[in-house]
Design a protein around this motif. Structure first.
Motif, PDB file in Angstrom:
ATOM      1  N   ASP A   1       2.358  28.728   4.631  1.00 35.06           N
ATOM      2  CA  ASP A   1       3.306  29.056   3.550  1.00 35.06           C
ATOM      3  C   ASP A   1       4.175  27.853   3.222  1.00 35.06           C
ATOM      4  N   THR A   2       4.321  26.945   4.179  1.00 32.01           N
ATOM      5  CA  THR A   2       5.188  25.779   3.967  1.00 32.01           C
ATOM      6  C   THR A   2       4.374  24.483   4.108  1.00 32.01           C
ATOM      7  N   TYR A   3       4.814  23.477   3.366  1.00 37.03           N
ATOM      8  CA  TYR A   3       4.115  22.175   3.362  1.00 37.03           C
ATOM      9  C   TYR A   3       5.142  21.065   3.291  1.00 37.03           C
ATOM     10  N   LYS A   4       4.744  19.884   3.725  1.00 36.32           N
ATOM     11  CA  LYS A   4       5.568  18.693   3.542  1.00 36.32           C
ATOM     12  C   LYS A   4       4.789  17.699   2.707  1.00 36.32           C
ATOM     13  N   PHE A   5       5.489  17.071   1.770  1.00 38.10           N
ATOM     14  CA  PHE A   5       4.914  15.989   0.977  1.00 38.10           C
ATOM     15  C   PHE A   5       5.735  14.743   1.277  1.00 38.10           C
ATOM     16  N   LEU A   6       5.048  13.661   1.585  1.00 39.44           N
ATOM     17  CA  LEU A   6       5.756  12.405   1.874  1.00 39.44           C
ATOM     18  C   LEU A   6       5.095  11.237   1.171  1.00 39.44           C
ATOM     19  N   ILE A   7       5.863  10.197   0.957  1.00 40.95           N
ATOM     20  CA  ILE A   7       5.290   8.920   0.513  1.00 40.95           C
ATOM     21  C   ILE A   7       5.868   7.841   1.419  1.00 40.95           C
ATOM     22  N   ILE A   8       4.971   7.045   2.001  1.00 40.24           N
ATOM     23  CA  ILE A   8       5.418   5.896   2.791  1.00 40.24           C
ATOM     24  C   ILE A   8       4.777   4.641   2.202  1.00 40.24           C
ATOM     25  N   LEU A   9       5.369   3.492   2.502  1.00 39.41           N
ATOM     26  CA  LEU A   9       4.905   2.222   1.911  1.00 39.41           C
ATOM     27  C   LEU A   9       4.604   1.221   3.023  1.00 39.41           C
ATOM     28  N   SER A  10       3.459   0.561   2.902  1.00 37.81           N
ATOM     29  CA  SER A  10       3.073  -0.388   3.946  1.00 37.81           C
ATOM     30  C   SER A  10       2.644  -1.720   3.334  1.00 37.81           C
ATOM     31  N   PRO A  11       3.425  -2.780   3.572  1.00 36.52           N
ATOM     32  CA  PRO A  11       2.976  -4.095   3.081  1.00 36.52           C
ATOM     33  C   PRO A  11       1.690  -4.435   3.819  1.00 36.52           C
ATOM     34  N   SER A  12       0.654  -4.831   3.089  1.00 32.72           N
ATOM     35  CA  SER A  12      -0.660  -4.938   3.735  1.00 32.72           C
ATOM     36  C   SER A  12      -1.476  -6.120   3.270  1.00 32.72           C
ATOM     37  N   GLY A  13      -2.205  -6.663   4.213  1.00 31.54           N
ATOM     38  CA  GLY A  13      -3.213  -7.669   3.920  1.00 31.54           C
ATOM     39  C   GLY A  13      -4.552  -6.984   3.695  1.00 31.54           C
TER      40      GLY A  13
ATOM     41  N   TYR B   1       0.857  -1.196   0.000  1.00 35.11           N
ATOM     42  CA  TYR B   1       0.000   0.000   0.000  1.00 35.11           C
ATOM     43  C   TYR B   1       0.890   1.242   0.000  1.00 35.11           C
ATOM     44  N   ILE B   2       0.635   2.120  -0.936  1.00 35.95           N
ATOM     45  CA  ILE B   2       1.451   3.332  -1.097  1.00 35.95           C
ATOM     46  C   ILE B   2       0.650   4.507  -0.551  1.00 35.95           C
ATOM     47  N   ARG B   3       1.199   5.236   0.372  1.00 36.80           N
ATOM     48  CA  ARG B   3       0.461   6.348   0.993  1.00 36.80           C
ATOM     49  C   ARG B   3       1.210   7.675   0.754  1.00 36.80           C
ATOM     50  N   PRO B   4       0.877   8.394  -0.321  1.00 40.15           N
ATOM     51  CA  PRO B   4       1.384   9.761  -0.480  1.00 40.15           C
ATOM     52  C   PRO B   4       0.525  10.688   0.391  1.00 40.15           C
ATOM     53  N   PHE B   5       1.126  11.666   1.020  1.00 42.42           N
ATOM     54  CA  PHE B   5       0.323  12.634   1.795  1.00 42.42           C
ATOM     55  C   PHE B   5       1.043  13.971   1.890  1.00 42.42           C
ATOM     56  N   MET B   6       0.241  14.993   2.169  1.00 40.75           N
ATOM     57  CA  MET B   6       0.794  16.351   2.278  1.00 40.75           C
ATOM     58  C   MET B   6       0.105  17.055   3.433  1.00 40.75           C
ATOM     59  N   PHE B   7       0.874  17.831   4.188  1.00 42.92           N
ATOM     60  CA  PHE B   7       0.257  18.617   5.266  1.00 42.92           C
ATOM     61  C   PHE B   7       0.940  19.972   5.388  1.00 42.92           C
ATOM     62  N   SER B   8       0.194  20.911   5.957  1.00 47.87           N
ATOM     63  CA  SER B   8       0.740  22.255   6.140  1.00 47.87           C
ATOM     64  C   SER B   8       1.710  22.228   7.309  1.00 47.87           C
ATOM     65  N   SER B   9       2.818  22.949   7.172  1.00 52.58           N
ATOM     66  CA  SER B   9       3.870  22.807   8.187  1.00 52.58           C
ATOM     67  C   SER B   9       4.342  24.119   8.806  1.00 52.58           C
ATOM     68  N   ASP B  10       3.610  25.205   8.574  1.00 46.72           N
ATOM     69  CA  ASP B  10       4.018  26.443   9.261  1.00 46.72           C
ATOM     70  C   ASP B  10       3.880  26.268  10.773  1.00 46.72           C
ATOM     71  N   PRO B  11       4.875  26.723  11.552  1.00 42.99           N
ATOM     72  CA  PRO B  11       4.697  26.714  13.003  1.00 42.99           C
ATOM     73  C   PRO B  11       3.945  27.982  13.415  1.00 42.99           C
ATOM     74  N   LEU B  12       2.628  27.992  13.191  1.00 41.22           N
ATOM     75  CA  LEU B  12       1.849  29.213  13.409  1.00 41.22           C
ATOM     76  C   LEU B  12       0.393  28.844  13.643  1.00 41.22           C
ATOM     77  N   ILE B  13      -0.200  29.370  14.724  1.00 44.96           N
ATOM     78  CA  ILE B  13      -1.588  28.994  14.990  1.00 44.96           C
ATOM     79  C   ILE B  13      -2.595  30.064  14.555  1.00 44.96           C
ATOM     80  N   GLY B  14      -2.150  30.991  13.724  1.00 50.26           N
ATOM     81  CA  GLY B  14      -3.100  31.893  13.074  1.00 50.26           C
ATOM     82  C   GLY B  14      -3.845  31.091  12.009  1.00 50.26           C
ATOM     83  N   VAL B  15      -5.140  31.372  11.840  1.00 50.50           N
ATOM     84  CA  VAL B  15      -5.903  30.601  10.853  1.00 50.50           C
ATOM     85  C   VAL B  15      -5.726  31.216   9.471  1.00 50.50           C
ATOM     86  N   ARG B  16      -4.867  30.584   8.690  1.00 46.79           N
ATOM     87  CA  ARG B  16      -4.651  30.994   7.299  1.00 46.79           C
ATOM     88  C   ARG B  16      -3.915  29.857   6.602  1.00 46.79           C
ATOM     89  N   PRO B  17      -3.958  29.825   5.250  1.00 48.76           N
ATOM     90  CA  PRO B  17      -3.209  28.760   4.585  1.00 48.76           C
ATOM     91  C   PRO B  17      -1.726  28.898   4.923  1.00 48.76           C
TER      92      PRO B  17
END
Ligand code: COI
Length: 354
Positions: free
Chosen positions: A156-168, A138-154
């Protein structure tokens, strides 16, 4: 444009593969030796690296944890009977990923980063593709917002990752489903069509309530009348009514447009069914059941593949199915598996050779 050579690879010193008990691989619990990680900063993707699977260090104020700008995909890699690794329709997941990104006000991930990053990662960890029946990587690409800021706004920085999980298998047995008529998963104008992390968190309470009543998952209904069905848990839903295969249409933007859903429609046509995408009411299902025309109900999804539904309950009306004697859902599953494992001709060019 990101050329393949811009994705650097740092290999793990030791593989964890020998620690994996091949006889017991639950869905999503174990992860392969490597992962892909990339950073979005100042309007561009950088630090693109395949590296040993490892924890992330994050600030407690990380925006995604507070406001949920987080999306993901689910894709599967299979080992063909030629022993080679193949990925099922990853380009369709890539397209949906960026549709989700747009809806969640996140940056687009370039095709080269998503596709070539995934291909290289699967190539490196191809020994992690289990050979057992009903198993895959199972291939899991994902992206999340990564600003260290608790103001509500989109962010400016994001992380994109892909992890792999052998799965039944995700759901191993035929399921009992509760037709939900109090809580809702998605509304018109909302984020139901996006693979947003919050859609899954928001479904958990109603699902837990259904579990207390002895059901495995809920069949979501429309938010206005609780009359039209949407999708089940983590799956799209199909009904075999007479000689037609019917599935809810996507026009309201409340249903995730599944890649397995699309593929199932194609294969069901190949199997001789008339396939209809249209609104389906619970009343129609109950009438068809009473008339002996509702032959099969099943869910489709990347994780779930094809999952048979043995019971559907709406208020006090219980529809039960003799799944042992079904032909369509098992036939569809077999055809898809045969294409994925290269036992059948891949006439739609669905498999990407790694
Ligand atoms: C998938 O089928 O990939 C899904 O999205 C289900 C997942 C949430 C386990």
């Amino acid at each position: 444009m990101i050329a393949a050579m811009d994705i650097s690879i740092r290999k793990a010193e030791r593989s964890k593969l020998q620690d994996l008990n091949q006889d017991n691989i639950p869905f999503g619990k174990y992860f392969s030796d490597h992962m892909l990680e990339a950073d979005y900063e100042n309007g561009e993707w950088k630090n693109i690296e395949i590296k040993p699977y490892q924890p992330l260090l994050m600030d407690p104020s990380l925006a995604a944890l507070h406001y949920g700008q987080a999306i993901f995909e689910g894709i599967k890699a299979y080992k063909g009977i030629d022993g080679k690794p193949y990925i099922f329709r990853p380009h369709d997941n890539f397209k949906r990923f960026n549709i989700s990104a747009e809806r969640m006000q996140m940056p687009q991930v370039p095709e080269e980063l998503f596709m070539e990053g995934m291909r290289k990662l699967v190539e490196l960890d191809q020994n992690w593709i289990p050979s057992k029946e009903d198993h895959s990587l199972y291939i899991r690409p994902f992206m999340f917002s990564s600003d260290p800021l608790i103001g509500v706004r989109p962010s400016d920085t994001y992380k994109f990752l892909i992890i792999l999980s052998p799965s039944g298998p995700y759901y191993s047995a035929p399921m009992r489903i509760y037709v939900e008529e109090k809580y809702v998963r998605a509304v018109t104008g909302g984020v139901g069509y996006a693979k947003a992390a919050g859609n899954y968190g928001a479904a958990m309470y109603a699902t837990a309530q259904a579990k207390l009543k002895g059901y495995d998952q809920v069949l979501w209904t429309d938010p206005f009348e609780h009359k039209y069905v949407q999708e089940i848990g983590t799956m799209n839903v199909f009904f075999i009514i007479g000689n037609k295969a019917v599935t809810p249409d996507l026009s309201q933007g409340t249903i995730l447009g599944g890649v397995t859903r699309m593929s199932s429609m194609t294969v069901l046509k190949d199997m001789g069914f008339t396939v209809e995408e249209r609104p389906i009411s619970v009343d129609e299902l109950m009438d068809a059941y009473k008339a002996g025309l509702l032959h099969e109900v099943f869910g489709t999804g990347t994780a779930a593949t094809i999952s048979m539904i043995k019971e559907l309950r709406y208020k006090d009306f219980v529809m039960q199915f003799d799944v042992e004697n079904w032909k369509t859902a098992p036939g569809l599953k077999k055809r898809l598996t045969d294409i994925r494992e290269r036992r059948a001709e891949d006439k739609y060019n669905w498999m990407l050779k790694v």
